[in-house]
Design an enzyme around this catalytic site. Structure first.
Site, PDB file in Angstrom:
ATOM      1  N   CYS A  67       0.814  -1.229   0.000  1.00 55.01           N
ATOM      2  CA  CYS A  67       0.000   0.000   0.000  1.00 55.01           C
ATOM      3  C   CYS A  67       0.846   1.277   0.000  1.00 55.01           C
ATOM      4  CB  CYS A  67      -0.965  -0.019   1.180  1.00 55.01           C
ATOM      5  SG  CYS A  67      -0.186   0.030   2.815  1.00 55.01           S
ATOM      6  N   HIS A 124      -2.534   1.073   6.845  1.00 52.14           N
ATOM      7  CA  HIS A 124      -2.913   1.009   5.427  1.00 52.14           C
ATOM      8  C   HIS A 124      -3.149   2.418   4.907  1.00 52.14           C
ATOM      9  CE1 HIS A 124      -4.160  -1.178   1.858  1.00 52.14           C
ATOM     10  NE2 HIS A 124      -5.157  -0.327   1.726  1.00 52.14           N
ATOM     11  N   HIS A 129      -5.859   1.810  -4.379  1.00 50.83           N
ATOM     12  CA  HIS A 129      -4.933   1.304  -3.357  1.00 50.83           C
ATOM     13  C   HIS A 129      -4.519  -0.125  -3.686  1.00 50.83           C
ATOM     14  CE1 HIS A 129      -7.898  -1.053  -0.592  1.00 50.83           C
ATOM     15  NE2 HIS A 129      -8.430  -0.949  -1.788  1.00 50.83           N
TER      16      HIS A 129
END
Length: 381
Positions: A296, A344, A356
């Site tokens: 990420c 994240h 993402h």
């Protein structure tokens, strides 16, 4: 006269059957014992529900995400420390060369004095491995010229500096070893969590997997509904601001011509999103920074680099860059962070959606920012 053989039938002895009573008693005792054991044995753990499996798998992926950020942090620290160690070792080598050069110069002075008939202790002074013990002897220093005295002073300084660099390099190597140990530990943690998650999923039946997929679809649908609601709110706010600006310009007779402080950011955001869209479909791989796969924070770092902005490697550092913004005020290009531990991150693309790299086994994709609990958002530039 011989005895006559008896013609009577031998009497058959009849054995009583009392042992049968004992056998019956033993059997009853066994049944009683088994019944008691069954009653006291711990009941088998019930199989977890699909909802529980989903929560467990999500938690494991989240923990793997946290461990991935720890791995990224340790990897960055290790690389930086390695560069520092290399620089220190190079500096120590240069100082050693300089020290040896000065030592040779001192040796030439000693040789000259020896050829000139000077006393032997002077030569010993110059050629010794550690002439420091002779530096404070006034009678020897008095024999040196000012240039020679400067050379001796330089030698003292260089000895101290070389020793200091060696100590610094040693300590830096110890820090590097610690960083590498952390790196190995974080890597093992990631692998352990992912293995556990895969193991849970592999134990599901086809029917259970179908039910799990249905739960995921419901979760996604709810997240998309919230994204659409945010999109409507943002559209209404934008329209209201535009109308207010038009009214103000009409009253004052001035106009901005569409320019403003946000135009530079919008230009960068376009490049960020163009890069991010080009990565859609590439696999998530923990610790990866491209170009064939990403985690990420690796994706967000690479996307903003395409716009000329250098972001740090981990989510924990990226969240500290730029300006914090509320969810309602998000603009394309902003970074949205998730979970309380900030493990994240995604790139906001507008209308409540983001691009993402989700998790192991998934590809870079567009998704609602409400799919996960939002921690906060930043505008990097």
């Amino acid at each position: 006269m011989p005895a006559l053989a008896s013609h009577r039938k031998p009497r058959t002895r009849v054995r009583t059957t009392t042992p049968a009573v004992g056998l019956t008693t033993a059997a009853l005792a066994s049944v009683t014992l088994l019944s008691t054991q069954s009653a006291t044995a711990a009941p088998a753990e019930p199989k977890p529900s699909i909802e529980e499996v989903q929560k467990k798998v999500d938690a494991l992926y989240r923990q793997a995400g946290t461990a991935t950020q720890q791995y990224n942090q340790a990897k960055t620290a290790s690389a930086e420390q390695r560069s520092k160690v290399d620089a220190l070792l190079e500096a120590a080598a240069k100082r050693a060369d300089k020290l040896n050069e000065t030592r040779r110069e001192l040796g030439s002075y000693a040789a000259a004095q020896y050829r000139g008939g000077s006393i032997a202790p002077t030569a010993t002074f110059f050629l010794a491995d550690d002439p420091q013990s002779y530096f404070d002897q006034d009678q020897l220093m008095a024999r040196l010229t000012s240039r020679q005295q400067k050379t001796v002073a330089d030698f003292r300084t260089q000895q101290k500096e070389a020793a200091a660099k060696r100590v610094e390099a040693t300590k830096s190597l110890e820090t590097l070893t610690e960083s590498q140990a952390t790196l190995r530990t974080s890597k093992q943690q990631v692998q352990t969590k992912l293995t556990e998650a895969r193991s849970l999923l592999s134990e599901l039946t086809a029917e259970e997997k179908a039910r799990l997929a249905e739960l995921e679809r419901k979760k996604e649908a709810e997240a998309e509904r919230k994204a659409e609601e945010l999109a409507r709110q943002q559209a209404a706010t934008t329209k209201e601001k535009a109308e207010q600006t038009s009214t103000d310009e009409a009253e004052t007779g001035t106009g901005t011509g569409g320019t403003g402080s946000g135009s530079g950011y919008a230009s960068k955001a376009e490049k960020v999103l163009a890069f991010a869209r080009a990565q859609i479909g590439k696999p998530y791989v923990w610790g990866a920074t491209g170009p064939s796969s990403y985690d990420c924070s690796g994706l967000t770092q690479a996307a903003w680099k395409a716009a000329g902005v250098d972001l740090p490697r981990t989510t924990w550092d990226q969240v500290e860059v730029g300006t914090r913004v509320a969810t309602a005020d998000l603009k394309p290009g902003d970074l949205v962070f998730f979970y309380d531990d900030i493990s994240h991150v995604g790139i906001y693309k507008g209308d409540g959606m983001m691009i993402h790299a989700p998790k192991p086994g998934a590809n870079v994709r567009e998704e609602s920012i409400y799919y996960m609990p939002i921690y906060g958002s930043v505008r990097p530039a």
